[in-house]
Design a protein around this motif. Sequence first.
Motif, PDB file in Angstrom:
ATOM      1  N   MET A  17      -1.590   6.756  -2.022  1.00 37.67           N
ATOM      2  CA  MET A  17      -0.134   6.674  -1.888  1.00 37.67           C
ATOM      3  C   MET A  17       0.572   7.726  -2.734  1.00 37.67           C
ATOM      4  O   MET A  17       1.602   8.272  -2.344  1.00 37.67           O
ATOM      5  CB  MET A  17       0.344   5.271  -2.265  1.00 37.67           C
ATOM      6  CG  MET A  17      -0.087   4.194  -1.307  1.00 37.67           C
ATOM      7  SD  MET A  17       0.569   2.561  -1.724  1.00 37.67           S
ATOM      8  CE  MET A  17      -0.382   2.155  -3.211  1.00 37.67           C
ATOM      9  N   PRO A  21       1.536  10.369   0.601  1.00 41.38           N
ATOM     10  CA  PRO A  21       2.181   9.215   1.245  1.00 41.38           C
ATOM     11  C   PRO A  21       2.453   9.424   2.729  1.00 41.38           C
ATOM     12  O   PRO A  21       2.455   8.463   3.505  1.00 41.38           O
ATOM     13  CB  PRO A  21       3.491   9.072   0.456  1.00 41.38           C
ATOM     14  CG  PRO A  21       3.767  10.445  -0.093  1.00 41.38           C
ATOM     15  CD  PRO A  21       2.410  11.016  -0.399  1.00 41.38           C
ATOM     16  N   ILE A  42       5.330  -1.923   4.034  1.00 45.07           N
ATOM     17  CA  ILE A  42       4.302  -1.581   3.052  1.00 45.07           C
ATOM     18  C   ILE A  42       4.526  -2.514   1.861  1.00 45.07           C
ATOM     19  O   ILE A  42       5.529  -2.402   1.157  1.00 45.07           O
ATOM     20  CB  ILE A  42       4.398  -0.118   2.590  1.00 45.07           C
ATOM     21  CG1 ILE A  42       4.258   0.834   3.771  1.00 45.07           C
ATOM     22  CG2 ILE A  42       3.327   0.177   1.535  1.00 45.07           C
ATOM     23  CD1 ILE A  42       4.475   2.304   3.406  1.00 45.07           C
ATOM     24  N   ILE A  44       3.638  -3.283  -1.588  1.00 45.60           N
ATOM     25  CA  ILE A  44       2.987  -2.564  -2.662  1.00 45.60           C
ATOM     26  C   ILE A  44       2.982  -3.388  -3.944  1.00 45.60           C
ATOM     27  O   ILE A  44       3.929  -4.126  -4.230  1.00 45.60           O
ATOM     28  CB  ILE A  44       3.661  -1.187  -2.905  1.00 45.60           C
ATOM     29  CG1 ILE A  44       2.858  -0.360  -3.912  1.00 45.60           C
ATOM     30  CG2 ILE A  44       5.111  -1.348  -3.328  1.00 45.60           C
ATOM     31  CD1 ILE A  44       3.303   1.098  -3.994  1.00 45.60           C
ATOM     32  N   ALA A  52       5.544   3.417  -5.724  1.00 44.11           N
ATOM     33  CA  ALA A  52       6.596   2.871  -4.854  1.00 44.11           C
ATOM     34  C   ALA A  52       7.752   3.853  -4.727  1.00 44.11           C
ATOM     35  O   ALA A  52       8.323   4.022  -3.639  1.00 44.11           O
ATOM     36  CB  ALA A  52       7.082   1.532  -5.394  1.00 44.11           C
ATOM     37  N   LEU A  55       6.669   6.517  -2.328  1.00 40.60           N
ATOM     38  CA  LEU A  55       6.726   6.017  -0.949  1.00 40.60           C
ATOM     39  C   LEU A  55       8.165   5.936  -0.453  1.00 40.60           C
ATOM     40  O   LEU A  55       8.450   6.299   0.695  1.00 40.60           O
ATOM     41  CB  LEU A  55       6.064   4.642  -0.867  1.00 40.60           C
ATOM     42  CG  LEU A  55       4.539   4.620  -0.853  1.00 40.60           C
ATOM     43  CD1 LEU A  55       4.038   3.181  -0.918  1.00 40.60           C
ATOM     44  CD2 LEU A  55       3.986   5.309   0.390  1.00 40.60           C
ATOM     45  N   ASP A  56       9.074   5.459  -1.307  1.00 40.10           N
ATOM     46  CA  ASP A  56      10.487   5.395  -0.907  1.00 40.10           C
ATOM     47  C   ASP A  56      11.005   6.779  -0.511  1.00 40.10           C
ATOM     48  O   ASP A  56      11.699   6.932   0.500  1.00 40.10           O
ATOM     49  CB  ASP A  56      11.334   4.834  -2.056  1.00 40.10           C
ATOM     50  CG  ASP A  56      11.214   3.320  -2.200  1.00 40.10           C
ATOM     51  OD1 ASP A  56      10.881   2.658  -1.199  1.00 40.10           O
ATOM     52  OD2 ASP A  56      11.457   2.811  -3.309  1.00 40.10           O
ATOM     53  N   VAL A  59       9.334   7.875   2.831  1.00 36.47           N
ATOM     54  CA  VAL A  59       9.927   7.166   3.972  1.00 36.47           C
ATOM     55  C   VAL A  59      11.291   7.757   4.310  1.00 36.47           C
ATOM     56  O   VAL A  59      11.621   7.968   5.485  1.00 36.47           O
ATOM     57  CB  VAL A  59      10.036   5.657   3.669  1.00 36.47           C
ATOM     58  CG1 VAL A  59      10.906   4.956   4.714  1.00 36.47           C
ATOM     59  CG2 VAL A  59       8.653   5.015   3.640  1.00 36.47           C
ATOM     60  N   VAL A  83       9.507  -0.425   2.444  1.00 32.71           N
ATOM     61  CA  VAL A  83       8.613  -0.536   1.298  1.00 32.71           C
ATOM     62  C   VAL A  83       9.051  -1.747   0.487  1.00 32.71           C
ATOM     63  O   VAL A  83      10.163  -1.784  -0.041  1.00 32.71           O
ATOM     64  CB  VAL A  83       8.652   0.730   0.422  1.00 32.71           C
ATOM     65  CG1 VAL A  83       7.735   0.566  -0.794  1.00 32.71           C
ATOM     66  CG2 VAL A  83       8.241   1.954   1.240  1.00 32.71           C
ATOM     67  N   HIS A  84       8.171  -2.750   0.413  1.00 33.26           N
ATOM     68  CA  HIS A  84       8.496  -3.998  -0.286  1.00 33.26           C
ATOM     69  C   HIS A  84       7.658  -4.090  -1.555  1.00 33.26           C
ATOM     70  O   HIS A  84       6.428  -4.019  -1.506  1.00 33.26           O
ATOM     71  CB  HIS A  84       8.212  -5.204   0.609  1.00 33.26           C
ATOM     72  CG  HIS A  84       8.533  -6.528  -0.026  1.00 33.26           C
ATOM     73  ND1 HIS A  84       9.749  -7.153   0.151  1.00 33.26           N
ATOM     74  CD2 HIS A  84       7.805  -7.321  -0.848  1.00 33.26           C
ATOM     75  CE1 HIS A  84       9.747  -8.288  -0.522  1.00 33.26           C
ATOM     76  NE2 HIS A  84       8.577  -8.398  -1.145  1.00 33.26           N
ATOM     77  N   ARG A  85       8.303  -4.236  -2.693  1.00 37.97           N
ATOM     78  CA  ARG A  85       7.598  -4.311  -3.974  1.00 37.97           C
ATOM     79  C   ARG A  85       7.277  -5.758  -4.315  1.00 37.97           C
ATOM     80  O   ARG A  85       8.151  -6.618  -4.292  1.00 37.97           O
ATOM     81  CB  ARG A  85       8.444  -3.682  -5.087  1.00 37.97           C
ATOM     82  CG  ARG A  85       8.858  -2.252  -4.770  1.00 37.97           C
ATOM     83  CD  ARG A  85       9.574  -1.589  -5.913  1.00 37.97           C
ATOM     84  NE  ARG A  85      10.101  -0.285  -5.506  1.00 37.97           N
ATOM     85  CZ  ARG A  85      10.220   0.761  -6.312  1.00 37.97           C
ATOM     86  NH1 ARG A  85       9.853   0.662  -7.581  1.00 37.97           N
ATOM     87  NH2 ARG A  85      10.696   1.908  -5.873  1.00 37.97           N
TER      88      ARG A  85
END
Length: 266
Positions: A17, A21, A42, A44, A52, A55-56, A59, A83-85
């Motif tokens: 990642m 990514p 996703i 994470i 994260a 990734l943000d 995206v 993207v969900h933490r």
Amino acid sequence: CNADESEPGAFKDRELMQRNPHQLIEGIAIAVLAADAGHAFIFIRGEYDAQADILDAAVAEAYEAGYLGTNILGTHRDLELVVHRGAGAYICGEETALLDALEGKRGNPRLKPPFPAVQGLYGGPTLINNVETLSNVPRIVARGAEWFRGFGTEQSPGTKVVSISGGVRRPGNYEVELGIPTRELIEGLFSHGLVDVGRHVDPDNDRLFTWWAPWRNLRQRNIGWRLDYIAAHHALVDGTTTCRSYREVGTSDHAPVIAHLRDAPL
């Protein structure tokens, strides 16, 4: 995408990642197209703040380039990617507990059946794969399934990324062909033996090092295991194993996942 990498000694998904990514995002987009879905997540690990953020940003770049969103590249296909933490709960690495967490509940494993592919997120059919699997997809689509099957063994084709840490000289992530003997991994490919080569090893009690792929805490007595899924089953049942060779991360343009990592700012 299950990116809740919480197993002790595992850090392969973190590097995938962090370093590339967009390969993961492309794999997710292809999987969504194949499944005729319109939403993807996703999930994470909560402790992966830097990854994260990467990734943000990736995206957002994909949305700006038209690879995500509505009417992607004029195909009349839509994809919303979030993207969900996570909140740091180890159990959310289990796929059904992950679904509960995505729904805003406490992450608890669900009884099966029904399986997520039948009744998953918010009661709808849901496909769940991990970071490495989805990162493989673009290379397989580009080169073909037979190319990927050219790695590994007949019953366990392909490659696997292994995370090595502990008492070895060259810790890190390595992409290897399934079927490689663990002795070849530990004593040949990257570690050149243990750090304290001359020390006494108790074959029953002395843990040599920690690894994850998918077995860990390997001991001297079973260092001959071969890394493939069939061998893992037999090794657990009756101690037998199966076959083959390796490919180090980044040394070949043809390795499916890690050889194509690119630097990304933290």
